[in-house]
Scaffold this active site. Structure first.
Site, PDB file in Angstrom:
ATOM      1  N   LYS A   1       0.843  -1.208   0.000  1.00  0.00           N
ATOM      2  CA  LYS A   1       0.000   0.000   0.000  1.00  0.00           C
ATOM      3  C   LYS A   1       0.872   1.250   0.000  1.00  0.00           C
ATOM      4  O   LYS A   1       0.630   2.202  -0.749  1.00  0.00           O
ATOM      5  CB  LYS A   1      -0.918   0.009   1.232  1.00  0.00           C
ATOM      6  CG  LYS A   1      -2.082  -0.970   1.134  1.00  0.00           C
ATOM      7  CD  LYS A   1      -2.775  -1.184   2.470  1.00  0.00           C
ATOM      8  CE  LYS A   1      -3.844  -2.277   2.361  1.00  0.00           C
ATOM      9  NZ  LYS A   1      -4.358  -2.725   3.659  1.00  0.00           N
TER      10      LYS A   1
ATOM     11  N   GLN B   1      -4.495  -1.516   9.801  1.00  0.00           N
ATOM     12  CA  GLN B   1      -4.521  -2.857   9.201  1.00  0.00           C
ATOM     13  C   GLN B   1      -5.200  -3.856  10.141  1.00  0.00           C
ATOM     14  O   GLN B   1      -4.914  -3.908  11.339  1.00  0.00           O
ATOM     15  CB  GLN B   1      -3.089  -3.302   8.868  1.00  0.00           C
ATOM     16  CG  GLN B   1      -2.983  -4.615   8.128  1.00  0.00           C
ATOM     17  CD  GLN B   1      -3.590  -4.595   6.727  1.00  0.00           C
ATOM     18  OE1 GLN B   1      -3.620  -3.562   6.055  1.00  0.00           O
ATOM     19  NE2 GLN B   1      -4.096  -5.728   6.278  1.00  0.00           N
TER      20      GLN B   1
ATOM     21  N   ASP C   1     -11.235   2.910   4.588  1.00  0.00           N
ATOM     22  CA  ASP C   1     -11.606   1.488   4.612  1.00  0.00           C
ATOM     23  C   ASP C   1     -13.118   1.302   4.559  1.00  0.00           C
ATOM     24  O   ASP C   1     -13.598   0.209   4.254  1.00  0.00           O
ATOM     25  CB  ASP C   1     -11.122   0.852   5.930  1.00  0.00           C
ATOM     26  CG  ASP C   1      -9.849   0.050   5.751  1.00  0.00           C
ATOM     27  OD1 ASP C   1      -9.640  -0.495   4.657  1.00  0.00           O
ATOM     28  OD2 ASP C   1      -9.077  -0.033   6.727  1.00  0.00           O
TER      29      ASP C   1
END
Ligand code: GUN
Length: 292
Positions: free
Chosen positions: A51, A95, A118
């Site tokens: 990422k 994460q 997200d």
């Protein structure tokens, strides 16, 4: 049978991002993404690294925070509060999964919904249900929808069967497919580990989204002739012949399912690259929406 190429569609999405980033930079703003990793799970580390790299390739401002597994809930809350207040950061991603002592739901609720790229915050979950376009949709299901649309697969009126009910993939995928408009308007069935006679349901599907998390779970007998199959699975299985000792396989027994399909995504080379591309797209959107 059409092989749907994740990398090819991801390139298109990233080209759109590049165009939007150039326009934002011309206005004096660079979109910024902060990715937070707690602990040292090898798979999570690999995701976070890729990422960060993709951000840099695109000219996004990228902050990668790697915190020790001993980080406390309060320390992580403080990191999130700092990122919420940082005007150079438009997107925040913690994460998943964090170490067991971390209350992940509380962390997600602490993220500013306007920076929740997200799409996990309750405000964004609600916006998806409400079909409010200002919300953020989780990257993996958003990527799956884009793959279908790009491959010219008509979802309107189709029977889509989503296998899996996670907050990251299954639930948002079902909401996207049933929403009104392009890429939606499907008749959606959500199946999961407690579903009785799964095969009877999947054999009725025009489109199957497999997000089960079990290697080669979906077999030819589960799929009707001419179905479209999107494989979300990324499973590590032992492969003594390879350098790493493992290989990545999907939730679909590709070799036996593919010949029956109108279109299918491979693993690797399917959904994976789309998830990162949609994260970049969500970060650009967060930056655009932050401007007056
Ligand atoms: N772990 C696996 N997929 C994801 C994702 O899309 N976002 C976050 N934050 N963690 C993940």
């Amino acid at each position: 049978m059409t092989l749907i190429s994740g990398p090819q569609v991801a390139e298109k999405v990233l080209a759109e991002c590049q165009r939007d980033i150039a326009a934002l930079k011309a206005r004096g703003v660079t979109p910024g993404l902060a990715v937070v990793l707690v602990g040292d799970d090898p798979a999570s580390r690999a995701y976070v690294r890729s990422k960060d790299k993709k951000c840099r390739d695109l000219g996004l401002h990228s902050v990668k925070l790697e915190l020790p597994a001993t980080t406390t809930q309060q320390e992580l809350m403080d990191v999130v509060a700092k990122l919420n207040a940082d005007p150079a950061i438009h997107g925040i991603l913690v994460q998943s999964p964090p170490p067991k002592h971390i209350d992940e739901a509380a962390i997600v609720r602490a993220i500013d919904p306007a920076k929740d790229v997200d799409g996990f915050h309750p405000v964004n979950v609600a916006k998806l249900a409400l079909e409010d376009p200002t919300g953020f949709v989780p990257c993996t299901p958003l990527g799956c929808q884009r793959l279908l649309m790009d491959a010219g697969i008509e979802t309107k009126g189709a029977h889509a069967v989503v296998i899996g009910r996670s907050m990251i993939v299954g639930k948002p995928m079902a909401m996207l497919l049933m929403a009104k408009g392009p890429g939606g308007d499907a008749t959606v069935t959500v199946a999961h580990s407690r579903t009785r006679d799964l095969g009877a349901i999947t054999r009725e599907a025009d489109i199957i989204i497999a997000a089960i998390g079990r290697p080669h779970f979906l077999k030819a007998e589960h799929v009707k002739e001419g179905a479209v199959v999107i494989d979300v699975g990324i499973n590590r299985v032992e492969d003594p012949g390879s350098e790493k000792g493992y290989k990545l396989v999907g939730d679909v027994a590709f070799d036996e399912v593919a010949p029956k399909c109108r279109a299918i995504t491979p693993v690797p080379g399917g959904v994976g690259p789309m998830t990162i591309a949609m994260l970049m797209a969500n970060t650009v959107k967060a930056c655009q929406q932050s401007l007056p």
